[in-house]
Scaffold this motif. Structure first.
Motif, mmCIF file in Angstrom:
data_model
loop_
_atom_site.group_PDB
_atom_site.id
_atom_site.type_symbol
_atom_site.label_atom_id
_atom_site.label_comp_id
_atom_site.label_asym_id
_atom_site.label_seq_id
_atom_site.Cartn_x
_atom_site.Cartn_y
_atom_site.Cartn_z
ATOM 1 N N LYS A 1 -0.981 6.983 5.200
ATOM 2 C CA LYS A 1 -0.103 7.106 6.278
ATOM 3 C C LYS A 1 1.249 7.378 5.565
ATOM 4 O O LYS A 1 1.261 8.432 5.121
ATOM 5 N N GLN A 2 2.513 6.611 6.006
ATOM 6 C CA GLN A 2 3.885 7.315 5.338
ATOM 7 C C GLN A 2 3.529 7.227 3.704
ATOM 8 O O GLN A 2 3.210 6.209 3.063
ATOM 9 N N ILE A 3 4.208 8.205 3.139
ATOM 10 C CA ILE A 3 4.199 8.305 1.807
ATOM 11 C C ILE A 3 5.773 8.384 1.305
ATOM 12 O O ILE A 3 6.584 8.854 2.036
ATOM 13 N N GLN A 4 5.968 7.606 -0.279
ATOM 14 C CA GLN A 4 7.372 7.759 -0.541
ATOM 15 C C GLN A 4 7.156 8.177 -1.891
ATOM 16 O O GLN A 4 5.983 8.197 -2.558
ATOM 17 N N LEU A 5 8.322 8.353 -2.655
ATOM 18 C CA LEU A 5 8.156 9.123 -4.059
ATOM 19 C C LEU A 5 9.326 8.067 -5.014
ATOM 20 O O LEU A 5 10.410 7.847 -4.390
ATOM 21 N N ASP A 6 8.910 7.702 -5.980
ATOM 22 C CA ASP A 6 9.813 7.179 -7.112
ATOM 23 C C ASP A 6 9.967 8.355 -8.128
ATOM 24 O O ASP A 6 9.182 8.658 -8.933
ATOM 25 N N HIS A 7 10.978 8.919 -7.737
ATOM 26 C CA HIS A 7 11.145 10.468 -8.471
ATOM 27 C C HIS A 7 11.432 10.379 -9.784
ATOM 28 O O HIS A 7 11.369 11.164 -10.858
ATOM 29 N N ARG A 8 11.719 8.733 -10.557
ATOM 30 C CA ARG A 8 12.140 8.499 -11.803
ATOM 31 C C ARG A 8 10.793 8.768 -12.715
ATOM 32 O O ARG A 8 10.687 8.961 -13.708
ATOM 33 N N THR A 9 9.637 8.308 -12.006
ATOM 34 C CA THR A 9 8.564 8.489 -12.628
ATOM 35 C C THR A 9 7.349 9.193 -11.992
ATOM 36 O O THR A 9 6.170 9.354 -12.541
ATOM 37 N N ASN A 10 7.880 10.089 -11.260
ATOM 38 C CA ASN A 10 6.871 10.991 -10.358
ATOM 39 C C ASN A 10 5.523 10.227 -9.663
ATOM 40 O O ASN A 10 4.573 10.688 -9.856
ATOM 41 N N THR A 11 5.895 9.333 -9.311
ATOM 42 C CA THR A 11 4.724 8.389 -8.508
ATOM 43 C C THR A 11 4.949 8.403 -7.206
ATOM 44 O O THR A 11 5.888 7.775 -6.725
ATOM 45 N N LEU A 12 3.762 8.548 -6.421
ATOM 46 C CA LEU A 12 3.840 8.581 -5.010
ATOM 47 C C LEU A 12 3.254 7.170 -4.648
ATOM 48 O O LEU A 12 2.207 6.712 -5.204
ATOM 49 N N TYR A 13 3.980 6.563 -3.485
ATOM 50 C CA TYR A 13 3.487 5.325 -3.019
ATOM 51 C C TYR A 13 2.981 5.495 -1.364
ATOM 52 O O TYR A 13 3.832 6.320 -0.989
ATOM 53 N N TRP A 14 1.891 4.858 -1.117
ATOM 54 C CA TRP A 14 1.782 5.137 0.563
ATOM 55 C C TRP A 14 1.060 3.685 1.036
ATOM 56 O O TRP A 14 0.649 3.249 0.118
ATOM 57 N N CYS A 15 0.799 3.687 2.241
ATOM 58 C CA CYS A 15 0.375 2.795 3.068
ATOM 59 C C CYS A 15 -1.038 3.528 3.335
ATOM 60 O O CYS A 15 -0.902 4.603 3.830
ATOM 61 N N ASP A 16 -2.151 2.779 3.352
ATOM 62 C CA ASP A 16 -3.480 3.136 3.770
ATOM 63 C C ASP A 16 -3.952 2.175 4.770
ATOM 64 O O ASP A 16 -4.167 0.993 4.705
ATOM 65 N N ARG A 17 -3.790 2.747 6.103
ATOM 66 C CA ARG A 17 -4.271 1.893 7.275
ATOM 67 C C ARG A 17 -5.459 1.377 7.281
ATOM 68 O O ARG A 17 -5.687 0.081 7.102
#
Length: 298
Positions: free
Chosen positions: A92-108
């Motif tokens: 679902k919604q996705i976010q980014l920690d740009h310091r580490t180029n890491t994507l975070y998201w929720c999986d419904r």
């Protein structure tokens, strides 16, 4: 407040027609960046480090492990797969920690919070919600929206509950973003608010000390844009009502504006001071999910 020029573009996902659409917020002109062929796009984020858009796709069957994450350039020409189909369930919604180029998201339906580094696409599970709220409806374990409070080392997320169920939750937990082995400790989870109509996406406004979320649940408090004070996690407020299955949104803190997308095919511009809103784009027989703004300097 007189607004002369907004120096960003609005990018929104058309979930039913499977498009990525760019909107100029100054004259509301539009162009289609991407047209896809399958699945259901849901959340997107822009990475200023590699100048790429990343977006989640829930797949064609919400009961199957057929979700994935794609990326493309801002002109839509160069596309690729970041997370292969089947490595995530219904992202679902996705976010980014740009310091580490890491994507975070929720999986419904996967009932997890996940992340991956953009170079590897290897999915890591940060939290499994299968064992939470076992005496409640199965959908109360569905994670949807996510926000990374990097300044305060915590993650916020929503668990929306069944449609129009009134059992949605906004939660947070401490998280060390610098720790490559970090996970969310279930014993440290704090339920910020419960019995929400149906909370969806999240966004942090550090400038004005707000955490915003959309809610697509039942009126009077659903189909709305909401916020609370970030520093105290209090002073909950329904900011604007009257949307139609609210999902994606973004906040322009400098101009006190919000752009909101709903599942019934509307994109709105809303004044956060006067609380007035207007439709700036409509997709006939369509429906919008994720929405972000990207600076013209990108």
């Amino acid at each position: 407040m007189t607004i002369t020029h907004l120096n960003y573009k609005i990018i929104v996902l058309e979930a039913i027609k499977r498009q990525i659409i760019v909107i100029n917020p100054n004259d509301y002109s539009t162009n289609i960046l991407i047209e896809d062929k399958s699945g259901t796009p849901d959340g997107l984020v822009f990475n200023p480090n590699d100048q790429l858009l990343y977006w989640t796709n829930m797949g064609a069957d919400y009961d199957a492990w057929d979700g994935y994450i794609q990326h493309c350039t801002l002109d839509g020409k160069d596309r690729g797969i970041t997370v292969k189909m089947g490595e995530t369930h219904t992202p679902k919604q996705i976010q980014l920690d740009h310091r580490t180029n890491t994507l975070y998201w929720c999986d419904r339906e996967g009932m997890k919070i996940e992340r991956c580094h953009i170079e590897t696409g290897k999915v890591e599970f940060l939290l499994d919600t299968h064992e939470m709220y076992l005496d409640e409806d199965n959908k109360n374990r569905h994670c949807v929206g996510i926000a990374l409070d990097i300044l305060n080392n915590r993650i916020f997320w929503t668990m929306k509950g069944p449609p129009k169920g009134g059992t949605g939750r906004l939660l947070c937990a401490p998280f060390d973003f610098k720790d490559k082995q970090a996970v969310i400790d279930p014993s440290q989870i704090n339920v910020v608010y419960d019995h929400l109509p149906e909370p969806i996406d999240l966004e942090i406004d550090y400038k004005n000390d707000y955490l915003y979320w959309s809610d697509r649940g039942a009126e009077p408090d659903g189909n709305s844009l909401n916020r609370l004070q970030l520093s105290t996690l209090s002073k909950k407020e329904v900011v604007i009502r009257g949307f139609d299955e609210t999902i994606g949104f973004t906040v322009d803190a400098d101009h006190q504006l919000a752009f909101v997308a709903d599942k019934m095919g509307h994109v709105y511009q809303a004044d956060l001071q006067t609380k007035e809103k207007k439709v700036i784009f409509t997709s006939e027989n369509g429906g919008f999910t994720g929405l972000i703004k990207v600076s013209d300097k990108s």
